[in-house]
Structures are given as structure tokens and as C-alpha cells.
Scaffold this motif. Structure first.
Motif, short mmCIF file in Angstrom:
data_model
loop_
_atom_site.label_atom_id
_atom_site.label_comp_id
_atom_site.label_asym_id
_atom_site.label_seq_id
_atom_site.Cartn_x
_atom_site.Cartn_y
_atom_site.Cartn_z
N ILE A 89 -4.59 -5.87 20.15
CA ILE A 89 -3.25 -5.36 19.84
C ILE A 89 -2.87 -4.33 20.90
O ILE A 89 -3.72 -3.73 21.55
CB ILE A 89 -3.18 -4.75 18.43
N LEU A 90 -1.57 -4.13 21.04
CA LEU A 90 -1.05 -3.21 22.05
C LEU A 90 -0.04 -2.26 21.43
O LEU A 90 0.93 -2.69 20.80
CB LEU A 90 -0.38 -4.00 23.19
N VAL A 91 -0.28 -0.97 21.59
CA VAL A 91 0.72 0.04 21.29
C VAL A 91 1.46 0.30 22.60
O VAL A 91 0.88 0.78 23.57
CB VAL A 91 0.07 1.34 20.76
N LEU B 136 0.96 2.93 15.35
CA LEU B 136 0.22 2.38 14.23
C LEU B 136 -0.35 3.52 13.38
O LEU B 136 -0.77 4.55 13.92
CB LEU B 136 -0.93 1.50 14.73
N GLU B 137 -0.39 3.31 12.07
CA GLU B 137 -0.97 4.26 11.15
C GLU B 137 -2.11 3.60 10.39
O GLU B 137 -1.95 2.50 9.85
CB GLU B 137 0.08 4.78 10.16
N PHE B 138 -3.28 4.26 10.38
CA PHE B 138 -4.44 3.78 9.64
C PHE B 138 -5.09 4.96 8.92
O PHE B 138 -5.64 5.85 9.56
CB PHE B 138 -5.50 3.17 10.57
N ASP B 139 -5.04 4.99 7.61
CA ASP B 139 -5.85 5.93 6.82
C ASP B 139 -5.80 7.36 7.35
O ASP B 139 -6.83 8.02 7.53
CB ASP B 139 -7.31 5.46 6.78
N GLY B 140 -4.61 7.85 7.60
CA GLY B 140 -4.47 9.22 8.08
C GLY B 140 -4.60 9.40 9.57
O GLY B 140 -4.61 10.53 10.08
N GLY C 175 0.12 15.29 8.34
CA GLY C 175 -0.82 14.49 7.58
C GLY C 175 -1.61 13.48 8.39
O GLY C 175 -2.39 12.72 7.82
N PHE C 176 -1.41 13.47 9.71
CA PHE C 176 -2.08 12.47 10.55
C PHE C 176 -2.84 13.13 11.71
O PHE C 176 -2.41 14.16 12.24
CB PHE C 176 -1.06 11.48 11.13
N PHE C 177 -3.93 12.49 12.10
CA PHE C 177 -4.62 12.82 13.35
C PHE C 177 -4.21 11.78 14.38
O PHE C 177 -4.30 10.58 14.13
CB PHE C 177 -6.13 12.81 13.15
#
Length: 210
Positions: A102-104, A127-131, A143-145
Motif C-alpha cells: 500500500i502507498l500513502v 491511514l489510521e490503525f489502532d491509535g 489521540g494518535f501517534f
């Protein structure tokens, strides 16, 4: 030798080639490969050896073979510019790589999305995954790293006398980690760490915290 770090109870392995392996998700994060840059520079007369074209693919094979990830996420600037003959090399590399890719998208990723989709590569703006937030440009979000690239981070170390050494690094802030550029034909940007930052430099075949 890799360096293991814990972030939000998840384990990440920092590899001296510049990638990060997310253990729990079997995901390999790589940023700023800048494929096609060597061909681009040679086209305009830069004295870059022909064999440099294959260097990034050899290093990609090495790090993928080491971790054998389920998924590879490129955090932007996978290609340096428009299509050139390195695209065919990339097609061949994708064809023999078993991992999902995948590509961001980054600011240099101007190749038509359809070209990537034809290879089975999905493109995202973030993309967001589990914080965790995966981006190309550094970004803060409550709320994100954030894992990101774009900066090509490095630091300068002082030695005895007037010795100065500039080293590529993983640059970790409280809520963000900036990956070094994976591409071997890229520049770096020197950052000045604060007391709260953590810096992991790449020295030969090791990742060391300084």
C-alpha cells in the motif's frame, strides 16, 4: 542489528536500512524511496553510475527478506517524479514480492493512481490503525501517534577536536516518529533534538540511540 522500541504497547523494530517493522501487524513501514531519481538525474547529465539504478531494489529485497512482512506500507515519495524506465523494474519487483503493498501518497507521487492500482497497490492520503496515524508529511492529530517521512532526518554529532559527523536517523518525538529516507540517492535535513526527543542513528549495519 535492529533496535526494538515500544510505542503504545506495540513493538516496532528499527532496521539500519531505514525501515520499521510493526511486529503485531507484520507491517513494514518504508518512506522516501524516490525510485526513478537516478534515471531522472542521468537524463539531465548528472554523472551517476548506471548500477545505482538497481541499488534501491536490492535494498528493498534485503529488508523484505529479513522481516518477511505480511504488508508493506510506503509512507510517500515512492517515486521521485514522472514515469521512466525504473517503473518496469518496480513492476518486476512487485510481481515477485509476496507481501501486500500500500502507498500513502507523498508530494512527489505524481504518477497516475491507475498505474499503481493495476499492480494491486492501493493508495491513501493517510491511514489510521489502532491509535496510530500513517502519513507522508508530519502531522499532529489528537489521540494518535504519527509515523511519517518527508523530512529525511539527520543529526550532527561532535567528536574530538573539530570532528563533525552527519548521520541519518529515526527521529522520535512524544507523539511522532519520522523515518529516514530509504532511498540511497537522497539528501538529508539536520534536526536539532530537544531533551524530550529520542534519536536513533544509523551507523553502518546498526541502529543506535544517542
Amino acid at each position: 542489528m535492529t533496535q526494538s522500541i515500544k510505542i503504545q504497547s506495540q513493538e516496532f523494530l528499527l532496521h539500519p536500512l531505514g525501515g520499521i517493522f510493526w511486529v503485531e501487524k507484520s507491517m513494514l513501514l518504508i518512506s522516501d524511496v524516490h525510485l526513478g531519481k537516478v534515471v531522472h538525474f542521468r537524463k539531465f547529465g548528472a554523472a551517476v553510475p548506471q548500477k545505482a539504478i538497481h541499488k534501491n531494489f536490492m535494498l528493498l529485497d534485503e529488508i523484505v527478506g529479513y522481516f518477511q512482512p505480511f504488508q508493506i506500507c510506503f509512507l510517500g515519495d515512492l517515486f521521485h517524479s514522472s514515469l521512466n524506465k525504473e517503473w518496469q523494474l518496480f513492476e518486476n519487483w512487485v510481481g515477485k514480492t509476496p507481501a501486500e503493498i500500500i502507498l500513502v501518497a507523498g508530494n512527489h507521487d505524481i504518477i497516475a493512481p491507475e498505474k499503481f492500482e493495476h499492480l494491486g497497490i492501493k493508495i491513501f492520503q493517510e491511514l489510521e490503525f489502532d491509535g496510530f496515524l500513517l502519513t507522508h508529511h508530519p502531522k499532529e492529530k489528537d489521540g494518535f501517534f504519527n509515523f511519517c517521512g518527508h523530512v529525511h532526518p539527520a543529526i550532527r554529532l561532535k567528536g574530538f577536536g573539530r570532528q563533525r559527523l552527519k548521520l541519518s536517523c529515526f527521529f522520535k518525538k512524544k507523539k511522532q516518529l519520522i523515518l529516514p529516507a530509504f532511498g540511497k540517492f537522497t539528501g538529508t535535513y539536520v534536526l536539532e533534538p530537544t531533551e524530550e526527543d529520542e534519536v536513533y542513528v544509523v551507523v553502518e549495519n546498526e541502529v543506535l540511540q544517542v
